[in-house]
Structure formats: C-alpha cells, structure tokens
Motif scaffolding. Sequence first.
Motif, PDB file in Angstrom:
ATOM      1  N   ALA A  40     -66.097  58.957 -19.819  1.00 42.93           N
ATOM      2  CA  ALA A  40     -67.011  58.601 -20.986  1.00 42.93           C
ATOM      3  C   ALA A  40     -68.172  59.568 -21.234  1.00 42.93           C
ATOM      4  CB  ALA A  40     -67.970  57.043 -20.457  1.00 42.93           C
ATOM      5  N   ARG A 147     -72.238  53.831 -21.542  1.00 43.55           N
ATOM      6  CA  ARG A 147     -71.295  54.244 -22.689  1.00 43.55           C
ATOM      7  C   ARG A 147     -70.020  53.751 -22.621  1.00 43.55           C
ATOM      8  NH1 ARG A 147     -71.577  60.941 -23.254  1.00 43.55           N
ATOM      9  NH2 ARG A 147     -73.789  61.095 -23.957  1.00 43.55           N
ATOM     10  N   ASN A 148     -69.414  53.365 -21.410  1.00 40.62           N
ATOM     11  CA  ASN A 148     -68.076  53.047 -21.054  1.00 40.62           C
ATOM     12  C   ASN A 148     -67.880  51.554 -21.670  1.00 40.62           C
ATOM     13  OD1 ASN A 148     -65.482  53.332 -20.156  1.00 40.62           O
ATOM     14  ND2 ASN A 148     -66.001  51.805 -18.876  1.00 40.62           N
ATOM     15  N   LYS A 151     -67.461  51.567 -25.650  1.00 41.00           N
ATOM     16  CA  LYS A 151     -66.510  52.522 -25.975  1.00 41.00           C
ATOM     17  C   LYS A 151     -65.609  51.536 -26.792  1.00 41.00           C
ATOM     18  CE  LYS A 151     -63.772  56.207 -24.231  1.00 41.00           C
ATOM     19  NZ  LYS A 151     -62.829  56.686 -22.991  1.00 41.00           N
ATOM     20  N   ARG A 152     -65.154  52.484 -28.222  1.00 37.42           N
ATOM     21  CA  ARG A 152     -64.308  51.926 -28.921  1.00 37.42           C
ATOM     22  C   ARG A 152     -63.362  52.773 -29.361  1.00 37.42           C
ATOM     23  NH1 ARG A 152     -66.136  48.256 -26.833  1.00 37.42           N
ATOM     24  NH2 ARG A 152     -66.709  46.067 -27.607  1.00 37.42           N
ATOM     25  N   VAL A 160     -63.035  58.584 -31.034  1.00 34.47           N
ATOM     26  CA  VAL A 160     -63.932  57.745 -29.998  1.00 34.47           C
ATOM     27  C   VAL A 160     -65.244  57.182 -30.884  1.00 34.47           C
ATOM     28  CG1 VAL A 160     -64.678  57.274 -27.810  1.00 34.47           C
ATOM     29  CG2 VAL A 160     -62.668  58.596 -28.043  1.00 34.47           C
ATOM     30  N   HIS A 162     -68.661  54.476 -30.565  1.00 37.81           N
ATOM     31  CA  HIS A 162     -69.555  53.570 -29.548  1.00 37.81           C
ATOM     32  C   HIS A 162     -70.193  52.364 -30.384  1.00 37.81           C
ATOM     33  CE1 HIS A 162     -72.573  52.333 -26.500  1.00 37.81           C
ATOM     34  NE2 HIS A 162     -71.632  52.849 -25.588  1.00 37.81           N
TER      35      HIS A 162
END
Length: 299
Positions: A40, A147-148, A151-152, A160, A162
């Motif tokens: 991440a 962040r993780n 995450k998308r 990636v 967010h």
Amino acid sequence: QNMLEELLIHKPDDPIQYMINHLKQNNDDAPRICVLGPPASGKTTVAMWLCKHLDAIRISQETLLCKEILALTKEAKAYKERKQKIPNALWANLIQERLSNVDCIKQGWILEGFPENQEQAWKLQSSGIIPRHVVVLYAPDTVLIERNSGKRLDPFTEEVYHTTFDWPSDPLVQQRLVKPEDLSEQEMSKKLLEYHRNFPEVFQIYQKILKSINADQPCMDVLSQVLTYVQTRHRSAAPFTPRILFCGPPGSGKSLQAALIAQKYGVVNICCGQLLKEAVAGKTKLGELVKPYMDNGYP
C-alpha cells in the motif's frame, strides 16, 4: 559499462561475438528500475506512471502470473493455486525469462515489488539482472494500514484508486472498481512485519543505487521526485584520468594555478614555456628553431 557487466557475468566462449551481438540488440540507455516498498505504499501507481512516461515495460507478480505466457508460468501458478509460497529461485527464473524478451531489452523495464528479500536479490544479480536505479517508497505503518482498507483496483487498466484519497471522477471507472484480495488489517500487519524483516538486507545490496522517497505526501510530489532520481546518471567507479588545460593572458596566474592543482590531485604539470626553455638549453633541433623567438622576447 553494461556490456562489461554482461561479459563478467556470462563469461561467453567468444567474447568478441558476444560484444557484437550486445551492440546490435541492447539499448544501454533503456531504463532498468526497481520500485520497492511496503504494501500500500504506491508501488503500482509509481511503476505504471514510470512506464507511461519512459515507454518501458512493467513487470510485477500480477503480470508474470496472469498476462505472460512463459515456460515457467504454469509451475508458478500451481504453487499459487495450492496457496503455497512461490520459491525465490522460481521467481528469479521467471523474471530472467521475461526480461530477456526483445521489448524489455529495447525499451527497458520497471520491476515492481522485486526483489522482496536478500535471496531474490542475489539470484537476480547472479542472472545478470542489475538495476540502474532502485526506488524505495516508505510511509508510517498506520498510514499504510489506512490506505490498504480503502484500496480499490481497476481490473481493466490495473490502476489503483482509493475511496478517500484518490477516487476516479469517471462513473464507468467507479462501477468496475473491485476490492483486492487480503484486505484484512491482520493480513496487512503480517505483510508489513515480513517486509520490515527482509528489507534491511535488500537495502545493503542496493544502497549505492537506492533512493528512499516518502510516500506519505501528494501523489504528484512523489512521482516528481521519483522521475528526477531515475533520470540521473550514477557516477562511475571506473578509473578517471583528468586532462586540464589552463588558458589566459600573460600574468593571469596560469602557472600558479596549474602548480596548485598538480600538487593537490597528484597530476603531472606540463608547462609549455618550461618545455621550450629546456629545448633551447639542451640545444636540440627544436630548441634551435625556437631560440630566435625566445631571444626576441616572444613567449
């Protein structure tokens, strides 16, 4: 320098032909970059942006296992399907096979998330895979865990996003975003622990070509710092013989500066005026030709 590295690593039976083939197919100016960092930290974003900007080939776990048709891909996928860890040697062989393709040789490569540990780094080096630049992204674990969770992933472009920090404006992109696997905080903490345990050994191997960049700042600031670094050329450790010429009008201090430079750096000081005087004093053929000019006060 790259050709010399390849010669030392591969030790070909016919070095001359090997060098000819290298010059025909290799692009020594092509980027060879590793993008490393904890989960991440933004490795994929940085690697994809660099690929677009430098027209290089991005290599990651996902591309090796899902997009490439390599001799060892099937074996690596079998480990993943059994939920077993893929051996370091197999990863190194996969990467070596992919980087030997013409597109990587001509355009250069961005290796995302490799090497993960000391053994992978050694195996890559022994295979002749030596990056010119290593970028390491870092951020506090609390930031990475946050962040993780948001995450998308866009399965179409692999970009990636967010949910809080970087949400796409296009409704079509929003609809196709998916959650990556292993998003639990417990799994993330486990991955961070493994990264912190392995990274110091990787740092030791690449410390002379490595730059750490704070990933906890605006995305464009991170990308700007990364690009500035990968566009620099490292100073060569090869022996260097300086050749210095001092010019200037009479009385400007050429002789003094030359003597000081020669003393400080241990180089030979060659003074043209002194050479001419020695030639005249030695009554050489050149001295006889020069003597009339010197007698008339010419320098």
